[in-house]
Design a protein around this motif. Structure first.
Motif, PDB file in Angstrom:
ATOM      1  N   MET A 185      22.549 -46.446  -7.111  1.00 47.22           N
ATOM      2  CA  MET A 185      23.382 -45.323  -7.506  1.00 47.22           C
ATOM      3  C   MET A 185      23.082 -44.127  -6.599  1.00 47.22           C
ATOM      4  SD  MET A 185      23.670 -43.675 -11.270  1.00 47.22           S
ATOM      5  CE  MET A 185      23.001 -42.051 -11.297  1.00 47.22           C
ATOM      6  N   THR A 186      24.114 -43.524  -6.042  1.00 44.03           N
ATOM      7  CA  THR A 186      23.916 -42.353  -5.192  1.00 44.03           C
ATOM      8  C   THR A 186      23.877 -41.096  -6.046  1.00 44.03           C
ATOM      9  OG1 THR A 186      26.286 -42.170  -4.829  1.00 44.03           O
ATOM     10  CG2 THR A 186      25.029 -43.388  -3.177  1.00 44.03           C
ATOM     11  N   PRO A 187      23.283 -40.035  -5.528  1.00 50.06           N
ATOM     12  CA  PRO A 187      23.172 -38.794  -6.293  1.00 50.06           C
ATOM     13  C   PRO A 187      24.555 -38.205  -6.612  1.00 50.06           C
ATOM     14  CG  PRO A 187      21.705 -38.762  -4.404  1.00 50.06           C
ATOM     15  CD  PRO A 187      22.579 -39.967  -4.260  1.00 50.06           C
ATOM     16  N   ASP A 188      24.604 -37.481  -7.696  1.00 49.48           N
ATOM     17  CA  ASP A 188      25.802 -36.773  -8.124  1.00 49.48           C
ATOM     18  C   ASP A 188      26.178 -35.740  -7.056  1.00 49.48           C
ATOM     19  OD1 ASP A 188      27.538 -34.887  -9.311  1.00 49.48           O
ATOM     20  OD2 ASP A 188      26.729 -35.300 -11.285  1.00 49.48           O
ATOM     21  N   ALA A 227      21.687 -28.457  -3.801  1.00 49.59           N
ATOM     22  CA  ALA A 227      20.785 -28.530  -2.637  1.00 49.59           C
ATOM     23  C   ALA A 227      21.170 -27.490  -1.599  1.00 49.59           C
ATOM     24  CB  ALA A 227      20.826 -29.926  -2.032  1.00 49.59           C
ATOM     25  N   ARG A 228      22.457 -27.323  -1.388  1.00 46.20           N
ATOM     26  CA  ARG A 228      22.933 -26.304  -0.449  1.00 46.20           C
ATOM     27  C   ARG A 228      22.442 -24.927  -0.886  1.00 46.20           C
ATOM     28  NH1 ARG A 228      27.014 -22.607   0.282  1.00 46.20           N
ATOM     29  NH2 ARG A 228      27.893 -22.503   2.389  1.00 46.20           N
ATOM     30  N   ALA A 229      22.614 -24.624  -2.166  1.00 49.45           N
ATOM     31  CA  ALA A 229      22.179 -23.326  -2.686  1.00 49.45           C
ATOM     32  C   ALA A 229      20.663 -23.155  -2.545  1.00 49.45           C
ATOM     33  CB  ALA A 229      22.599 -23.184  -4.152  1.00 49.45           C
ATOM     34  N   PHE A 230      19.917 -24.215  -2.788  1.00 48.36           N
ATOM     35  CA  PHE A 230      18.462 -24.174  -2.624  1.00 48.36           C
ATOM     36  C   PHE A 230      18.085 -23.952  -1.159  1.00 48.36           C
ATOM     37  CE2 PHE A 230      14.651 -26.671  -1.475  1.00 48.36           C
ATOM     38  CZ  PHE A 230      13.690 -25.949  -2.160  1.00 48.36           C
ATOM     39  N   GLY A 250      18.073 -30.940   3.700  1.00 51.51           N
ATOM     40  CA  GLY A 250      16.620 -30.884   3.634  1.00 51.51           C
ATOM     41  C   GLY A 250      15.899 -30.986   4.959  1.00 51.51           C
ATOM     42  N   HIS A 251      16.578 -31.420   6.012  1.00 48.82           N
ATOM     43  CA  HIS A 251      15.849 -31.828   7.219  1.00 48.82           C
ATOM     44  C   HIS A 251      15.191 -30.705   8.007  1.00 48.82           C
ATOM     45  CE1 HIS A 251      19.195 -30.672   9.844  1.00 48.82           C
ATOM     46  NE2 HIS A 251      18.452 -31.013  10.878  1.00 48.82           N
ATOM     47  N   ASP A 252      15.702 -29.502   7.963  1.00 48.26           N
ATOM     48  CA  ASP A 252      15.109 -28.391   8.716  1.00 48.26           C
ATOM     49  C   ASP A 252      14.773 -27.209   7.810  1.00 48.26           C
ATOM     50  OD1 ASP A 252      14.967 -29.389  11.347  1.00 48.26           O
ATOM     51  OD2 ASP A 252      16.999 -28.748  11.833  1.00 48.26           O
ATOM     52  N   LEU A 253      14.394 -27.475   6.573  1.00 46.05           N
ATOM     53  CA  LEU A 253      14.034 -26.359   5.687  1.00 46.05           C
ATOM     54  C   LEU A 253      12.950 -25.505   6.322  1.00 46.05           C
ATOM     55  CD1 LEU A 253      13.875 -27.948   2.123  1.00 46.05           C
ATOM     56  CD2 LEU A 253      15.692 -26.543   3.108  1.00 46.05           C
ATOM     57  N   VAL A 254      11.990 -26.150   6.930  1.00 43.22           N
ATOM     58  CA  VAL A 254      10.928 -25.447   7.644  1.00 43.22           C
ATOM     59  C   VAL A 254      11.234 -25.557   9.124  1.00 43.22           C
ATOM     60  CG1 VAL A 254       8.460 -25.414   8.186  1.00 43.22           C
ATOM     61  CG2 VAL A 254       9.223 -25.984   5.867  1.00 43.22           C
ATOM     62  N   PHE A 261      11.454 -30.481   0.162  1.00 38.31           N
ATOM     63  CA  PHE A 261      12.707 -31.006  -0.377  1.00 38.31           C
ATOM     64  C   PHE A 261      12.449 -32.097  -1.403  1.00 38.31           C
ATOM     65  CE2 PHE A 261      17.061 -32.869   0.021  1.00 38.31           C
ATOM     66  CZ  PHE A 261      17.743 -31.734  -0.405  1.00 38.31           C
ATOM     67  N   ASP A 262      11.452 -32.924  -1.167  1.00 39.88           N
ATOM     68  CA  ASP A 262      11.121 -33.965  -2.141  1.00 39.88           C
ATOM     69  C   ASP A 262      10.674 -33.346  -3.464  1.00 39.88           C
ATOM     70  OD1 ASP A 262      10.706 -36.848  -2.785  1.00 39.88           O
ATOM     71  OD2 ASP A 262       8.647 -36.149  -3.042  1.00 39.88           O
ATOM     72  N   ASP A 263       9.886 -32.296  -3.390  1.00 38.33           N
ATOM     73  CA  ASP A 263       9.462 -31.610  -4.616  1.00 38.33           C
ATOM     74  C   ASP A 263      10.677 -31.064  -5.371  1.00 38.33           C
ATOM     75  OD1 ASP A 263       6.796 -32.151  -4.062  1.00 38.33           O
ATOM     76  OD2 ASP A 263       6.343 -30.110  -3.350  1.00 38.33           O
ATOM     77  N   TRP A 264      11.622 -30.499  -4.616  1.00 34.52           N
ATOM     78  CA  TRP A 264      12.831 -29.972  -5.245  1.00 34.52           C
ATOM     79  C   TRP A 264      13.649 -31.105  -5.872  1.00 34.52           C
ATOM     80  CZ3 TRP A 264      18.112 -30.567  -4.510  1.00 34.52           C
ATOM     81  CH2 TRP A 264      18.922 -29.678  -5.222  1.00 34.52           C
ATOM     82  N   LEU A 265      13.825 -32.199  -5.130  1.00 35.16           N
ATOM     83  CA  LEU A 265      14.565 -33.342  -5.675  1.00 35.16           C
ATOM     84  C   LEU A 265      13.901 -33.887  -6.933  1.00 35.16           C
ATOM     85  CD1 LEU A 265      15.462 -35.261  -2.381  1.00 35.16           C
ATOM     86  CD2 LEU A 265      17.066 -34.055  -3.889  1.00 35.16           C
ATOM     87  N   ALA A 266      12.581 -33.964  -6.928  1.00 33.14           N
ATOM     88  CA  ALA A 266      11.844 -34.438  -8.110  1.00 33.14           C
ATOM     89  C   ALA A 266      12.119 -33.528  -9.303  1.00 33.14           C
ATOM     90  CB  ALA A 266      10.354 -34.522  -7.819  1.00 33.14           C
ATOM     91  N   ALA A 267      12.126 -32.226  -9.062  1.00 30.77           N
ATOM     92  CA  ALA A 267      12.391 -31.273 -10.143  1.00 30.77           C
ATOM     93  C   ALA A 267      13.814 -31.405 -10.678  1.00 30.77           C
ATOM     94  CB  ALA A 267      12.134 -29.844  -9.656  1.00 30.77           C
ATOM     95  N   GLN A 268      14.710 -31.948  -9.841  1.00 27.25           N
ATOM     96  CA  GLN A 268      16.095 -32.164 -10.269  1.00 27.25           C
ATOM     97  C   GLN A 268      16.262 -33.496 -10.990  1.00 27.25           C
ATOM     98  OE1 GLN A 268      17.892 -29.337  -9.745  1.00 27.25           O
ATOM     99  NE2 GLN A 268      15.924 -28.798  -8.829  1.00 27.25           N
ATOM    100  N   GLY A 269      15.187 -34.275 -11.077  1.00 28.43           N
ATOM    101  CA  GLY A 269      15.240 -35.557 -11.762  1.00 28.43           C
ATOM    102  C   GLY A 269      15.767 -36.709 -10.919  1.00 28.43           C
ATOM    103  N   VAL A 270      15.762 -36.538  -9.589  1.00 24.29           N
ATOM    104  CA  VAL A 270      16.227 -37.609  -8.702  1.00 24.29           C
ATOM    105  C   VAL A 270      15.210 -38.744  -8.723  1.00 24.29           C
ATOM    106  CG1 VAL A 270      16.822 -38.197  -6.315  1.00 24.29           C
ATOM    107  CG2 VAL A 270      17.531 -35.993  -7.278  1.00 24.29           C
TER     108      VAL A 270
END
Length: 187
Positions: A1-4, A11-14, A55-59, A75-84
């Motif tokens: 299943m792909t993300p909603d 993610a864009r807003a983040f 997520g690729h160039d956040l830093v 980005f992984d931490d953010w995705l985890a917080a989103q329940g991905v």
């Protein structure tokens, strides 16, 4: 299943504040939007690829060598917080790490993201020159001769590859990219 798809908007807003940080002349939101457009126009953009793009160039610290790793963690931490789910996060993390451009992509998703990241190399000459000038701005702290030597090494590294683009969707950029790289090396 792909993300909603709503997750992509979140993610864009983040990500936007990261891409708006000072010193980003090229590695900014416009670069991400260009990647998304390149993938969309080739009809291969998926929600997971879109997430990896954001997520690729956040830093991006031109003095550091671990930008992708740090971006992947944030980005992984953010995705985890989103329940991905962990398996989706693992794929996205691998895509982000593939943009280090130090090894061949391990799968098609990674290859598409890497090709989109490098699509600028195959742009028309004026767009490529604007990109090259923006990269120089990001490395303004590096003295001219040292920058030119380092940049020459990077460009030669790309030219030394058997192929710059790993997917058929981006293969049409190969000749223009090589022309741009050769032209820049001559100058």
């Amino acid at each position: 299943m792909t993300p909603d798809p709503k997750l992509v908007a979140a993610a864009r807003a983040f990500a936007l504040p990261f891409y708006a940080e000072p010193g980003r002349a090229y590695h900014n939101a416009a670069h991400v939007e260009d990647m998304l457009a390149a993938l969309h126009s080739r009809r291969v953009l998926t929600p997971e690829l879109a997430l990896a793009c954001w997520g690729h160039d956040l830093v991006y610290d031109a003095r550091a060598t671990d930008n992708e790793e740090r971006s992947a963690v944030i980005f992984d931490d953010w995705l985890a917080a989103q329940g991905v789910r962990p398996e989706v996060r693992t794929r996205i993390r691998a895509m982000i790490l593939a943009t280090r451009h130090t090894a061949a992509p391990a799968d098609r998703e990674q290859a598409l993201l890497v090709d989109a990241d490098l699509a600028i190399l195959g742009a028309d000459a004026a767009t490529f020159d604007a990109y090259d000038a923006a990269i120089r701005q990001e490395y303004a702290h590096v003295p001219g001769l040292i920058y030119r030597l380092g940049r020459r090494k990077v460009l030669r590294g790309f030219l030394a590859r058997e192929r710059l683009y790993a997917t058929p969707e981006f293969a049409g950029l190969e000749a223009q990219a090589r022309d741009n790289l050769r032209r820049k090396l001559r100058s």
